[in-house]
Design a protein around this motif. Structure first.
Motif, PDB file in Angstrom:
ATOM      1  N   MET A 152       7.660 -29.428   4.804  1.00 49.22           N
ATOM      2  CA  MET A 152       8.320 -28.293   4.148  1.00 49.22           C
ATOM      3  C   MET A 152       9.447 -27.774   5.225  1.00 49.22           C
ATOM      4  N   ASN A 153      10.375 -27.229   4.699  1.00 52.96           N
ATOM      5  CA  ASN A 153      11.557 -26.614   5.252  1.00 52.96           C
ATOM      6  C   ASN A 153      11.218 -25.150   5.703  1.00 52.96           C
ATOM      7  N   LEU A 154      10.439 -25.065   6.989  1.00 50.67           N
ATOM      8  CA  LEU A 154      10.003 -23.432   7.169  1.00 50.67           C
ATOM      9  C   LEU A 154      11.633 -22.653   7.457  1.00 50.67           C
ATOM     10  N   THR A 155      12.661 -23.375   7.845  1.00 53.32           N
ATOM     11  CA  THR A 155      13.753 -22.424   8.246  1.00 53.32           C
ATOM     12  C   THR A 155      14.253 -21.698   7.071  1.00 53.32           C
ATOM     13  N   ILE A 156      13.985 -22.460   5.892  1.00 50.86           N
ATOM     14  CA  ILE A 156      14.658 -21.737   4.756  1.00 50.86           C
ATOM     15  C   ILE A 156      13.953 -20.251   4.289  1.00 50.86           C
ATOM     16  N   ILE A 157      12.540 -20.335   4.472  1.00 53.95           N
ATOM     17  CA  ILE A 157      11.890 -19.173   3.839  1.00 53.95           C
ATOM     18  C   ILE A 157      12.434 -17.726   4.183  1.00 53.95           C
ATOM     19  N   PRO A 158      12.739 -17.452   5.288  1.00 54.41           N
ATOM     20  CA  PRO A 158      13.258 -16.098   5.773  1.00 54.41           C
ATOM     21  C   PRO A 158      14.469 -15.828   4.629  1.00 54.41           C
ATOM     22  N   ALA A 159      15.332 -16.709   4.337  1.00 52.42           N
ATOM     23  CA  ALA A 159      16.529 -16.528   3.611  1.00 52.42           C
ATOM     24  C   ALA A 159      16.196 -16.314   2.151  1.00 52.42           C
ATOM     25  N   LEU A 160      15.157 -17.142   1.805  1.00 53.87           N
ATOM     26  CA  LEU A 160      14.723 -16.742   0.335  1.00 53.87           C
ATOM     27  C   LEU A 160      13.938 -15.704   0.192  1.00 53.87           C
ATOM     28  N   LEU A 161      13.235 -15.228   1.219  1.00 54.62           N
ATOM     29  CA  LEU A 161      12.526 -13.873   1.045  1.00 54.62           C
ATOM     30  C   LEU A 161      13.545 -12.636   1.034  1.00 54.62           C
ATOM     31  N   HIS A 162      14.698 -12.718   1.916  1.00 51.89           N
ATOM     32  CA  HIS A 162      15.268 -11.595   1.914  1.00 51.89           C
ATOM     33  C   HIS A 162      16.416 -11.716   0.639  1.00 51.89           C
ATOM     34  N   THR A 163      16.752 -12.632   0.228  1.00 50.99           N
ATOM     35  CA  THR A 163      17.266 -12.991  -1.198  1.00 50.99           C
ATOM     36  C   THR A 163      16.401 -12.138  -2.190  1.00 50.99           C
ATOM     37  N   SER A 164      15.284 -12.473  -2.152  1.00 48.94           N
ATOM     38  CA  SER A 164      14.420 -11.841  -3.454  1.00 48.94           C
ATOM     39  C   SER A 164      14.246 -10.330  -3.046  1.00 48.94           C
ATOM     40  N   ILE A 165      14.026  -9.941  -1.901  1.00 47.75           N
ATOM     41  CA  ILE A 165      13.981  -8.516  -1.861  1.00 47.75           C
ATOM     42  C   ILE A 165      15.383  -7.806  -2.328  1.00 47.75           C
ATOM     43  N   LEU A 166      16.517  -8.347  -1.687  1.00 54.61           N
ATOM     44  CA  LEU A 166      17.757  -7.788  -1.973  1.00 54.61           C
ATOM     45  C   LEU A 166      18.112  -7.998  -3.385  1.00 54.61           C
ATOM     46  N   GLY A 167      17.785  -8.847  -4.203  1.00 51.21           N
ATOM     47  CA  GLY A 167      17.749  -9.062  -5.395  1.00 51.21           C
ATOM     48  C   GLY A 167      16.896  -7.952  -6.317  1.00 51.21           C
ATOM     49  N   LEU A 168      15.707  -7.737  -5.888  1.00 46.40           N
ATOM     50  CA  LEU A 168      14.912  -6.711  -6.649  1.00 46.40           C
ATOM     51  C   LEU A 168      15.453  -5.461  -6.179  1.00 46.40           C
ATOM     52  N   LEU A 169      16.022  -5.156  -5.097  1.00 47.45           N
ATOM     53  CA  LEU A 169      16.529  -3.806  -4.651  1.00 47.45           C
ATOM     54  C   LEU A 169      18.050  -3.380  -5.524  1.00 47.45           C
ATOM     55  N   THR A 170      18.704  -4.511  -5.846  1.00 50.13           N
ATOM     56  CA  THR A 170      19.970  -4.521  -6.383  1.00 50.13           C
ATOM     57  C   THR A 170      19.779  -4.216  -7.942  1.00 50.13           C
ATOM     58  N   ALA A 171      18.792  -5.020  -8.427  1.00 48.88           N
ATOM     59  CA  ALA A 171      18.326  -4.567  -9.970  1.00 48.88           C
ATOM     60  C   ALA A 171      17.479  -3.378  -9.989  1.00 48.88           C
ATOM     61  N   ALA A 172      17.286  -2.289  -8.885  1.00 50.66           N
ATOM     62  CA  ALA A 172      16.842  -1.096  -9.162  1.00 50.66           C
ATOM     63  C   ALA A 172      15.150  -1.421  -9.528  1.00 50.66           C
ATOM     64  N   ILE A 173      14.743  -2.437  -9.009  1.00 54.12           N
ATOM     65  CA  ILE A 173      13.141  -2.450  -9.351  1.00 54.12           C
ATOM     66  C   ILE A 173      12.502  -1.436  -8.161  1.00 54.12           C
ATOM     67  N   PRO A 174      11.708  -0.577  -8.683  1.00 54.01           N
ATOM     68  CA  PRO A 174      10.997   0.274  -7.689  1.00 54.01           C
ATOM     69  C   PRO A 174       9.974  -0.720  -6.723  1.00 54.01           C
ATOM     70  N   LEU A 175      10.092  -0.586  -5.587  1.00 58.23           N
ATOM     71  CA  LEU A 175       9.255  -1.347  -4.474  1.00 58.23           C
ATOM     72  C   LEU A 175       8.561  -0.367  -3.768  1.00 58.23           C
ATOM     73  N   LYS A 176       7.170  -0.607  -3.495  1.00 54.88           N
ATOM     74  CA  LYS A 176       6.638   0.163  -2.717  1.00 54.88           C
ATOM     75  C   LYS A 176       6.875  -0.074  -1.207  1.00 54.88           C
TER      76      LYS A 176
END
Length: 132
Positions: free
Chosen positions: A1-25
């Motif tokens: 598994m390539n661990l180094t890519i996980i933070p980029a994937l997580l941050h991209t997901s969070i920014l995508g949800l926020l950009t789409a105006a999905i409410p997050l707790k």
């Protein structure tokens, strides 16, 4: 598994949800840490060469409430090294706005990951609210 890519994937997901105006707790931030074979100094965001040559590699993710969300490691490490990795990861991901985090060498690590996500979202909101 390539661990180094996980933070980029997580941050991209969070920014995508926020950009789409999905409410997050809460939001989450993550970082990659490496313990080089030749020293016990922790390397934050190691290069591909540093990650490849590291004795152990760790990905840690924290919620905005400073709760541990993600912990993935590979390689050999002691409980003392794990404690140091956990402390460093929490400091990197959870530091307050404007608070400087010093690296092992004494230089500042710069802005926090939370501050980066906040600045991206502030820029987007300002652009969206601007009258055309």
């Amino acid at each position: 598994m390539n661990l180094t890519i996980i933070p980029a994937l997580l941050h991209t997901s969070i920014l995508g949800l926020l950009t789409a105006a999905i409410p997050l707790k809460t939001i989450a931030t993550a970082t990659v840490l490496a313990i080089p074979s030749e020293s016990d100094q922790i390397v934050v965001d190691p290069s591909a060469v540093q990650a490849d040559k590291a004795k152990s590699l760790h990905v840690l993710g924290f919620t905005s409430g400073e709760d541990l969300l993600l912990s993935e490691s590979e390689g050999a490490f002691t409980p003392e090294e794990w404690a140091k990795v956990l402390e460093t990861g929490e400091r990197i991901c959870c530091q307050s706005a404007g608070e400087d985090v010093a690296m092992e060498g004494g230089e500042a690590e710069g802005t926090s990951i939370r501050d980066f996500i906040r600045s991206v979202m502030e820029t987007k909101v300002a652009k969206d609210l601007q009258w055309k």
